[in-house]
Motif scaffolding. Structure first.
Motif, mmCIF file in Angstrom:
data_model
loop_
_atom_site.group_PDB
_atom_site.id
_atom_site.type_symbol
_atom_site.label_atom_id
_atom_site.label_comp_id
_atom_site.label_asym_id
_atom_site.label_seq_id
_atom_site.Cartn_x
_atom_site.Cartn_y
_atom_site.Cartn_z
ATOM 1 N N THR C 90 0.833 -1.200 0.000
ATOM 2 C CA THR C 90 0.000 0.000 0.000
ATOM 3 C C THR C 90 0.864 1.244 0.000
ATOM 4 N N THR C 94 0.607 3.834 -2.966
ATOM 5 C CA THR C 94 -0.041 5.091 -2.597
ATOM 6 C C THR C 94 0.901 6.274 -2.724
ATOM 7 N N VAL C 155 -5.326 1.238 -0.741
ATOM 8 C CA VAL C 155 -4.796 2.396 -1.464
ATOM 9 C C VAL C 155 -5.855 3.488 -1.527
ATOM 10 N N LEU C 159 -4.837 7.055 -0.072
ATOM 11 C CA LEU C 159 -4.466 8.016 -1.115
ATOM 12 C C LEU C 159 -4.831 9.462 -0.780
ATOM 13 N N SER C 211 0.597 6.243 5.064
ATOM 14 C CA SER C 211 0.002 5.137 4.313
ATOM 15 C C SER C 211 0.221 3.829 5.039
#
Lengths: 309, 409, 308
Positions: C90, C94, C155, C159, C211
């Motif tokens: 991720t 991201t 994600v 994001l 993230s």
């Protein structure tokens, strides 16, 4: 001038894009947008659609029926208990946002302005992030130790003689739900506001003081307006977070004041009971609220402000 | 002319690696090492062909022995993944990807009919298992949880069963006697002045709603025809009753989950709670022990049974290992282990003999007297003429769910 | 200025003096209280992990048995590794996407629209996102739930946060600096790498850390998008409803102890580096102004300017 012509692969790529700026733009901006569009908009549009479908044989079947909305809103003589829960959730969310705003702003103000330049600012903020590495469920469960009849608060109060028995309503009440929510969402409020405040130029603050403003004036007429994007983002985080929270009410909520089921729990139950149109209807209503919030933000402040945090 | 700026000179000459650079390398190195480690682990544990893959058992945690002594599985080991009690998610998952992901499943017994109708489980002729004839008659014949109602086929092997009622804290409710007193034999205790504000029911309808139905129906407080199968009227009656109780402050909380259940009773937040029997065992083994007793209700226990079913994947890919596993659950060690750690009844009497012969086997020690008493007691629940199985998949399951959600909201 | 004759304004005056003298202390107590408040749950988890009975209550003793059980719990270890793996993936995806989006955003024309799209996921409760995505992918696209579907969910969740953080850090980079660099012959890639990147590196690092942390603890979306293997949050959820498993308290406690230790180390490092930096200044040891890997000297700009 002996110029070194850098000629690595990235440099050649850069030369190409210098001549075709739009290509680079699309290459940069398009993938994230496409990603978000496909994985967010399409499912959301589907949810709107599904809220009008029906379920037959445990499968979603296309059709058009507003029965899910009617059942949710209690239109036409149907019971309104779901609507009551929705309104209660809104009330709790607004209250929680207000509390988090006041406290979070104060803390962010302290860290972002008063503690500016201190090397302890960053570690302090990192401390706020520590809870997020642990399971949400367990974190919430651990509040029992503080709030229950034989928990820390009651034990301390009784041992110093302030109370005779356990305080009612410390745990399994709306109060404990707020306590649990705050411990999770306060950092969500602090961080954006701190970010916004740390961007405020020191010279601006100095100028405000030079012009004769007391700290209170600087606060309300300089810091708050400049920190507004952060305030808004933080408020949104908290408000939406509470709307979507199904863990805290289930663990810390009580029976008598009906604080254990909020709107997120209803969605959960609807999904696990295969009442997809109902879940979709509730979700659509929340979505409409979200879109309304974004639109209102744009009208009042302009979304571009976020980029200038 | 190119000159090296002074700064670079200072860094690249003579001073060696600065501490900052060192920390940077260490940090980067740690991150890379972690990434490589994770990648390696993931790669080494990727599924690599049928014979090397562990047997996937998806089931309710109560059937998990947490050890696999004596299994001697030729192909590999067993991976047990917890499944929820709620019937609809179970049915959905099995219809979607569960049937190709798990080899055997063990869920709430009354789900066998819908699972079989969906094709999520198969008839693997469990009667051919060597220990089949040793299963207690009460559990083997006329058992709706392993028999498909429409065809009479037997599609499951009963592994864990019990009858549920209410856990009571004796010393708080009837202080001074150490024994359960007035009101300790009826579900009405949950709605009694003795437990006002300190009563709790489960937030999931599957077990709880039947106890209310039994209480109201069998005591003729309300008209409920068949507590095992509730009509809309019945559900409305129950709803009104419960909402009144709630408004009067009878319940402190609607609990969910093992940790919450044990904590609520151990911390004396609630005094009576409809829950599972192992909670009582856990309380009694506390230090100091808590005098908790499991109710013997005159309205009858809520009977449940968790059988092992086989999925299409199991039948096509790992049938022998699945049969071997099922057989193993009917044998002595599994029975002794489950009864010892949870107090539940297992299907055959082998456990008693096993405990007698091997009191110190792995996962023990095993107390023959205790296991024997549990077998007798629980078997009795299944043949007392009052207790009935709770139906996990009634035709109007939505109404059940909505009713209880409203009650517990 | 009114001459103070009344007791009230004297009181007011005293109050103001009090706050002026102790203002800072009051602030510190206030913030300290809430730091403690926020840290209370993880610290309590550490305490519970040592509670011999495994019941959630004030400690009645001290025992390490749950740590022992944790190490021997295969399901828990599997879930831990999967969580770490998913978080790494991720973070990588991201951060990259967010960086690209932020870079492109600055040049784009429909800024409002882009921001609206990028931050929309924030407004949606996780259950809705997870359930809708899951239904879409499984019912209508016929895909299986797997690591990749979970990755999409994670994600999507991380994001907007990463995007906002990177965008914020970019706001410090003055447009003029970048333009100057490009005037001096740097192409876009070099301008980014040598000028912008060092400045926004803290922002990128923050986005990456964000993230990672968001993904590691993500529950609602993961629940609906999950295939067979479980992550820590779903493992905890499954276990906690049906079984007594205090070993997960042990795991959480280890995470807390580890992160607190790392923060302590970072704090000490930051403060000592600060001291070293001051000492350097005093001794007038020069430090490189721009750390560029190429030998192209930074003062070349001034050199050219002089010549020109």
């Amino acid at each position: 001038m002996a110029s070194r012509r850098p000629s690595g692969p990235f440099d050649q790529l850069a030369e190409y894009f210098a001549d075709h700026p739009r290509a680079l733009l699309s290459l940069q901006i398009v993938p994230p947008l496409v990603f978000v569009f496909f994985f967010v908009f399409v499912p959301l549009a589907s949810i709107f659609a599904w809220s009008f479908w029906t379920v037959e044989n445990n499968r979603l079947v296309p059709g058009f029926s507003t029965s899910a909305y009617e059942e949710f809103l209690g239109i036409g003589g149907l019971p309104t208990w779901r609507l009551d829960i929705f309104l209660k959730t809104l009330r709790i969310a607004v209250t929680q946002t207000a509390i988090a705003l006041v406290l979070g702003f104060a803390i962010a103000y302290f860290v972002g302005i008063k503690m500016r330049g201190s090397k302890y600012a960053l570690p302090l903020l990192l401390l706020f992030a520590v809870p997020f590495l642990t399971s949400y469920l367990l974190r919430t469960l651990s509040w029992y130790i503080v709030l229950q009849s034989r928990g820390l608060i009651n034990t301390v109060l009784q041992s110093i003689g302030a109370t005779n028995g356990p305080l009612p309503g410390l745990l399994f009440s709306e109060f404990s739900v707020h306590v649990g929510l705050l411990s999770t969402y306060l950092p969500f409020m602090i961080f954006p506001i701190w970010l916004a405040m740390s961007r405020i130029d020191q010279t601006v603050l100095a100028a405000s003081a030079d012009l004769g403003g007391r700290p209170r004036d600087t606060l309300f007429r300089v810091v708050v307006p400049l920190g507004l994007p952060g305030i808004l983002i933080g408020s949104i985080f908290v408000f939406v977070g509470v709307l979507g929270d199904s863990v805290v009410p289930e663990i810390l909520g009580g029976a008598t004041d009906s604080s254990r089921t909020l709107i997120a729990n209803l969605i959960d139950k609807a999904i696990s009971g295969q009442q997809y149109p109902m879940a979709a209807a509730i979700a659509s209503i929340i979505l409409l609220m979200a879109i309304g919030l974004i639109w209102g933000w744009e009208r009042a402040f302009g979304l571009k402000k976020i980029g200038e945090i | 002319m190119e000159e090296k700026p002074q700064g670079q000179q200072a860094v690249s000459e003579g001073r060696g690696v600065s501490r900052r650079t060192f920390m940077k390398y260490v940090g980067v190195g740690a991150v890379v090492a972690a990434g490589v480690g994770v990648g390696a682990y993931a790669y080494l544990n990727r599924p690599s062909g049928v014979s090397a893959a562990p047997l996937q058992w998806w089931g309710i945690g109560t059937g998990n022995p947490e050890r696999w002594d004596g299994l001697n599985d030729a192909g590999g080991d067993v991976v047990f993944t917890e499944a929820p009690w709620d019937p609809v998610p179970v049915l959905n998952k099995m219809k979607a990807d569960g049937r190709n992901a798990y080899d055997v499943i063990s869920n709430a017994g009354t789900l066998d009919d819908p699972l079989f109708a969906d094709g999520s489980i198969v008839d693997f002729d469990p009667e051919t298992l060597p220990s089949w004839s040793k299963i207690y008659p009460e559990l083997r014949t006329n058992n709706p949880t392993i028999t498909v109602a429409s065809t009479g086929q037997i599609v499951g092997v009963p592994i864990v069963q019990n009858g549920d009622s209410v856990a009571m804290l004796v010393d708080e409710l009837w202080p001074g006697t150490g024994q359960p007193g007035q009101g300790s034999d009826t579900y009405g205790l949950l709605f009694d002045y003795l437990t006002t504000g300190k009563s709790s029911m489960e937030q999931s309808w599957a077990c709880a709603i039947y106890k209310v139905a039994n209480y109201l129906g069998r005591n003729h407080l309300q008209t409920i025809e068949d507590p095992a199968s509730l009509t809309t009227n019945d559900l409305n009656t129950i709803k009104t009753f419960m909402l009144n109780q709630k408004a009067a402050g009878q319940f402190k909380v609607f609990w969910e989950g093992w940790n919450t259940a044990v904590s609520l009773l151990a911390n004396k937040e609630v005094l009576a709670m409809d829950t599972w029997e192992p909670v009582v065992f856990a309380l009694r083994t506390q230090n100091p022990p808590i005098n908790a007793v499991y109710m013997a209700p005159k309205e009858g226990y809520y009977l449940w049974n968790i059988p092992i079913y086989m999925t299409p994947k199991g039948q096509s890919q790992t049938k022998d290992r699945c049969m071997h596993l099922s057989q193993w659950t009917l044998e002595g060690w599994y029975g002794a282990r489950i009864t010892t750690i949870r107090g539940y009844l297992t299907a055959t009497p082998d456990a008693i003999q096993y405990a007698q012969d091997n009191p110190n086997a792995g996962g023990g020690p095993y107390d023959t007297a205790f296991i024997q008493s549990r077998h007798t007691l629980v078997k009795q629940k299944f043949s007392d003429g009052v207790s009935v199985y709770g139906n996990q998949a009634p035709p109007n399951v939505q109404d059940y769910q909505d009713t209880w959600t409203q009650v517990t909201s | 200025m009114s001459s103070s004759g009344s007791a009230i304004s004297v009181r007011q005056g005293q109050l103001e003096v009090f706050f002026a003298k102790h203002g800072n202390l009051i602030w510190k107590l206030f913030v300290g209280f809430f730091v403690l408040y926020i840290l209370m749950p993880p610290l309590l988890l550490v305490a519970v992990s040592f509670e011999p009975s495994g019941i959630v209550r004030v400690n009645t003793g001290f025992s390490l048995r749950w740590y022992d059980k944790m190490i021997n719990s295969r399901g828990l270890m599997d879930a831990l590794f999967k969580s770490i793996l998913l978080a790494f993936l991720t973070t990588a995806v991201t951060t990259l996407l967010a960086l690209q989006a932020a870079l492109g955003y600055r040049k784009a024309r429909f800024k409002t629209l882009i921001i609206a799209i990028m931050i929309l996921p924030i407004f949606l409760p996780g259950i809705i996102q997870g359930f809708s995505l899951s239904l879409l992918l499984t019912e209508f696209l016929g895909l299986q739930r797997s690591l990749w579907t979970e990755l999409v969910g994670h994600v999507l969740w991380a994001l907007p946060f990463a995007f906002l953080v990177i965008l914020t850090s970019m706001s410090v980079v003055k447009r003029e600096t970048v333009l100057a660099a490009m005037d001096l012959g740097a192409n876009e890639w070099r301008a980014f790498r040598d000028i912008e990147y060092p400045i926004i590196k803290p922002g990128i690092t923050s986005a990456a850390i964000f993230s990672y942390v968001l993904s590691f603890n993500e529950f609602s979306r993961t629940y609906y998008l999950q295939g067979i293997g479980q992550t820590i949050p779903t493992y905890v959820w499954n276990k906690i409803t049906v079984a007594i498993t205090p070993e997960i308290f042990a795991l959480s406690s280890l995470t807390v102890i580890l992160s607190l230790t790392l923060i302590a180390i970072a704090t000490i490092y930051l403060t000592t580096v600060g001291r070293v930096a001051k000492a350097r200044k005093e001794k007038a040891i020069p430090r490189p102004a721009v750390r560029s890997r190429h030998k192209a000297p930074a003062p070349a700009a001034t050199g050219v300017a002089e010549k020109a």
